[in-house]
Design a protein around this motif. Structure first.
Motif, short mmCIF file in Angstrom:
data_model
loop_
_atom_site.label_atom_id
_atom_site.label_comp_id
_atom_site.label_asym_id
_atom_site.label_seq_id
_atom_site.Cartn_x
_atom_site.Cartn_y
_atom_site.Cartn_z
N PHE A 90 -1.59 24.66 35.33
CA PHE A 90 -0.55 25.21 34.45
C PHE A 90 0.71 24.34 34.44
CE2 PHE A 90 -1.83 30.03 34.51
CZ PHE A 90 -2.94 29.73 33.73
N LEU A 116 -2.88 26.45 18.26
CA LEU A 116 -3.99 26.68 19.18
C LEU A 116 -4.80 25.41 19.42
CD1 LEU A 116 -5.57 29.15 20.55
CD2 LEU A 116 -7.14 28.90 18.65
N HIS A 123 1.32 19.69 19.34
CA HIS A 123 1.27 21.06 19.85
C HIS A 123 2.67 21.57 20.17
CE1 HIS A 123 1.13 23.78 23.44
NE2 HIS A 123 0.54 24.51 22.54
N THR A 286 -4.36 31.47 12.59
CA THR A 286 -4.47 31.39 14.06
C THR A 286 -3.94 32.68 14.68
OG1 THR A 286 -4.10 29.02 14.02
CG2 THR A 286 -3.67 30.12 16.11
N LEU A 287 -2.79 33.14 14.19
CA LEU A 287 -2.18 34.34 14.78
C LEU A 287 -3.05 35.56 14.55
CD1 LEU A 287 1.54 33.72 13.77
CD2 LEU A 287 0.45 33.28 15.98
N GLN A 298 -8.36 44.99 24.54
CA GLN A 298 -7.68 45.26 25.82
C GLN A 298 -7.33 46.74 25.90
OE1 GLN A 298 -7.12 42.59 28.27
NE2 GLN A 298 -7.24 44.52 29.37
N MET A 340 -5.26 44.82 32.48
CA MET A 340 -5.40 43.38 32.20
C MET A 340 -5.86 42.62 33.43
SD MET A 340 -2.33 42.64 29.51
CE MET A 340 -3.21 41.34 28.66
N ILE A 374 -10.36 33.74 35.03
CA ILE A 374 -9.32 34.76 35.16
C ILE A 374 -9.91 35.95 35.90
CG2 ILE A 374 -7.83 36.33 33.84
CD1 ILE A 374 -7.69 34.20 31.65
N GLY A 410 -1.16 30.35 31.06
CA GLY A 410 0.13 29.94 31.63
C GLY A 410 0.55 28.54 31.22
N VAL A 412 2.56 25.49 29.33
CA VAL A 412 2.94 25.28 27.93
C VAL A 412 1.90 25.83 26.95
CG1 VAL A 412 4.39 23.25 28.33
CG2 VAL A 412 1.95 22.95 27.85
N LEU A 416 1.13 32.76 23.11
CA LEU A 416 2.35 32.84 22.32
C LEU A 416 2.65 34.28 21.90
CD1 LEU A 416 3.86 30.30 20.99
CD2 LEU A 416 2.86 31.14 18.91
C1 HEM Z 1 -3.99 41.51 24.97
C2 HEM Z 1 -3.88 40.60 24.03
C3 HEM Z 1 -3.96 39.12 24.25
C4 HEM Z 1 -4.49 38.41 25.28
C5 HEM Z 1 -5.19 38.94 26.54
C6 HEM Z 1 -4.28 37.00 24.99
C7 HEM Z 1 -4.67 35.97 25.82
C8 HEM Z 1 -4.47 34.62 25.54
C9 HEM Z 1 -4.90 33.54 26.40
C10 HEM Z 1 -5.63 33.71 27.73
C11 HEM Z 1 -4.53 32.38 25.81
C12 HEM Z 1 -4.78 30.96 26.34
C13 HEM Z 1 -3.67 30.60 27.32
C14 HEM Z 1 -3.90 29.36 28.15
O1 HEM Z 1 -4.83 28.58 27.88
O2 HEM Z 1 -3.12 29.15 29.10
C15 HEM Z 1 -3.87 32.72 24.56
C16 HEM Z 1 -3.33 31.80 23.68
C17 HEM Z 1 -2.76 32.13 22.48
N1 HEM Z 1 -2.53 33.41 21.99
FE1 HEM Z 1 -2.99 35.15 22.93
N2 HEM Z 1 -3.63 36.89 23.78
C18 HEM Z 1 -3.41 38.15 23.30
C19 HEM Z 1 -2.74 38.50 22.12
C20 HEM Z 1 -2.18 37.58 21.25
C21 HEM Z 1 -1.40 37.94 20.08
C22 HEM Z 1 -1.03 39.36 19.65
C23 HEM Z 1 -1.10 36.76 19.43
C24 HEM Z 1 -0.31 36.53 18.17
C25 HEM Z 1 -0.21 37.36 17.18
C26 HEM Z 1 -1.64 35.67 20.23
C27 HEM Z 1 -1.51 34.33 19.94
C28 HEM Z 1 -1.91 33.31 20.77
C29 HEM Z 1 -1.73 31.90 20.43
C30 HEM Z 1 -1.08 31.33 19.16
C31 HEM Z 1 -2.25 31.15 21.51
C32 HEM Z 1 -2.27 29.63 21.67
C33 HEM Z 1 -1.01 29.16 22.42
C34 HEM Z 1 -0.96 27.66 22.68
O3 HEM Z 1 -2.02 27.03 22.82
O4 HEM Z 1 0.16 27.14 22.77
N3 HEM Z 1 -2.30 36.21 21.32
N4 HEM Z 1 -3.83 34.10 24.42
#
Ligand code: HEM
Length: 467
Positions: A90, A116, A123, A286-287, A298, A340, A374, A410, A412, A416
């Motif tokens: 991380f 993503l 990025h 993506t979002l 979840q 979680m 995880i 975790g 960067v 998001l």
């Molecule tokens: C309980 C719900 C959610 C869980 C468990 C979750 C979990 C995760 C995890 C594990 C990652 C990868 C992090 C890493 O590799 O360190 C991620 C990335 C991401 N998530 Fe979520 N997420 C959730 C909800 C959301 C929501 C609501 C959104 C947006 C509307 C979102 C947008 C993103 C985006 C854009 C990334 C990529 C970030 C990057 O690469 O900089 N996620 N999420």
């Protein structure tokens, strides 16, 4: 995954792992350390088992091989579950350990440049642009809208006969995404681009849950652009998306709007550039894809656990019905943290190390995908005594650790949308616990199945509503 609970006080329910050195090594240092033990299965069988029964697979591998092991075959991933190893990945420089999401099956759908899928400076640029609207304070404004979506949905649920919660949770998260991300509230009028976008999003999400979706995913893996039926499906979604983007760009009230699309339309990079229509489309999609199914499932897991853990359910129900906001918020929060932890909807994430890397007593060569389970981190006996029990009270006196409670990843690449996902869970869980009395339709726990990158309850968290 249940085992009898020992008598432990909340303070004793979160501990620490013994230290284990991890991080970049020189080639020479790496040569002095052995490779992690390999799973004794053929490459094909291990992939099949991993895809079908990831939980049993990783727990068994850890029992037999220890906290670091590798899959068989050249270029196959190494899997670790030590918090110090997680920390090293991380906090690594992004160029030394880029995220594996750059290689995600979503790449042909959202393109190579979305937050993503992009790596390196690209990025970081996208992330900086997207961060402000996802900030905790910005998200607090959505609480009322989320409550409205939850109440409307709950009103229609049947009493006295079983139904699956997961699709109901998805209906709520779809409303939240449409309102929060696109600024489309309620049910838009037929024939409008807003209506087309909502329908196409619903269609895409339903299609992605069909068994055939796995085949389509396989056809598209590793490509820059979608092919076949995925391409046709995306065209259906793209048309109304671009129409909504263009109309909003020209909207007179753009500056007063608080939805994420409107905020992104006003965002500028440090060089003063604005996002193009294509960039906006990629980020918005993506979002939707990252945020919809994750949050819904979840929440479904939380209820799958609650209706089978009477002590936890009773504690939550009592707290939210006291009328005291602080008591209620604390019980809701600890329930979400525990859900979680025990059922992380994304069970594994990864980085590709570009230099040799130390993982405790082992070393892996440059260009190895290193994944963090995880699920295994969250079930370490030293960090979480009584790890298989669902005990929200473990969070009464303990804060989640940056490298031991990692459902959002975790560094960067940390999720998001974490603040939005937490806000949605808080509001929906509180409203459901206040308004409903739910029971399991079957006392046997639901096992986990895998859909795309998520781990979901096998029967969709089926319950019976008694009130
Ligand atoms: C309980 C719900 C959610 C869980 C468990 C979750 C979990 C995760 C995890 C594990 C990652 C990868 C992090 C890493 O590799 O360190 C991620 C990335 C991401 N998530 Fe979520 N997420 C959730 C909800 C959301 C929501 C609501 C959104 C947006 C509307 C979102 C947008 C993103 C985006 C854009 C990334 C990529 C970030 C990057 O690469 O900089 N996620 N999420």
């Amino acid at each position: 995954m249940d085992a009898p609970s020992a008598v432990l006080t909340p303070r004793e329910l979160v501990g620490e792992a013994p230290p284990s050195p991890a991080g970049p090594l020189s080639e020479q240092e790496a040569r002095g350390l052995p490779a992690p033990p390999e799973i004794p299965l053929s490459a094909r069988l291990q992939v099949l088992r991993f895809n079908q029964r990831q939980i049993q697979f990783v727990f068994r591998a850890r029992r037999e091989l220890g906290e670091v092991f590798r899959m068989r075959g050249d270029g196959s991933p190494v899997i670790t579950s030590h918090p110090d190893h997680v920390q090293s990945l991380f906090t690594a420089k992004p160029e030394q350990a880029p995220s594996l999401t750059g290689e995600s099956p979503l790449r042909p759908i959202v393109g190579p440049n979305s937050v993503l899928t992009a790596v390196g400076p690209r990025h970081m640029r996208q992330r900086r642009l997207l961060l402000p609207p996802f900030h905790g304070e910005a998200i607090e404004r959505y609480a009322e809208m989320i409550a409205g979506a939850a109440d409307r949905e709950i009103d229609g649920w049947p009493v006295g006969r079983p139904f699956a919660l997961a699709p109901r949770m998805q209906a709520i998260t779809l409303d939240v995404i449409m309102a929060g991300i696109f600024g489309i509230e309620g049910r838009p009028r037929r024939g409008t681009p807003e209506h087309g976008l909502r329908q196409a999003t619903k269609w895409l999400i339903t299609a992605s849950t069909l068994p055939a979706a796995q085949l389509v995913e396989l056809m598209n893996i590793g490509r820059e652009e979608a092919v076949g039926i995925a391409k046709a499906g995306l065209a259906m979604l793209d048309r109304p998306t671009y129409q909504v983007i263009r109309a909003r760009r020209a909207a007179a009230d753009l500056e007063d709007r608080r939805d994420i699309l409107s905020l992104l339309l006003q965002a500028r990079t440090e060089a003063g550039e604005e996002l193009s229509d294509r960039e906006l489309r990629d980020e918005l999609l993506t979002l939707v894809l990252a945020g919809h199914e994750t949050t819904a499932n979840q929440l479904a897991w939380t209820w799958e656990r609650l209706v089978r853990t009477p002590a936890a359910y009773e504690r939550l129900r009592e707290a939210v019905r006291t009328g005291d906001a602080e008591t209620s918020a604390a019980a809701v929060e600890t329930t979400i943290l525990e859900s979680m932890r025990s059922r992380p909807v994304i069970p594994i994430i990864g980085r590709r190390v570009m230099v040799p890397w130390r993982l405790g007593e082992y070393a892996v060569p440059a260009d190895t995908p290193v994944t963090m389970s995880i699920l295994l981190v969250h079930h370490r006996e030293d960090v979480y005594p009584d790890p298989y029990a669902f005990r929200p009270e473990r969070w009464d006196d303990n804060k989640p650790g940056t490298y031991t409670w990692i459902p959002f990843g975790g560094g960067v690449r940390r999720c998001l949308g974490a603040a939005l996902a937490m806000a949605e869970q808080r509001v929906v869980l509180e409203h459901m616990a206040q308004r409903l009395d739910l029971e399991a339709d079957d006392p046997a726990p639901e096992h986990a199945t895998h859909r795309n990158v998520t781990m979901i309850p096998s029967r969709g968290a089926r319950v019976i509503r008694r009130r």
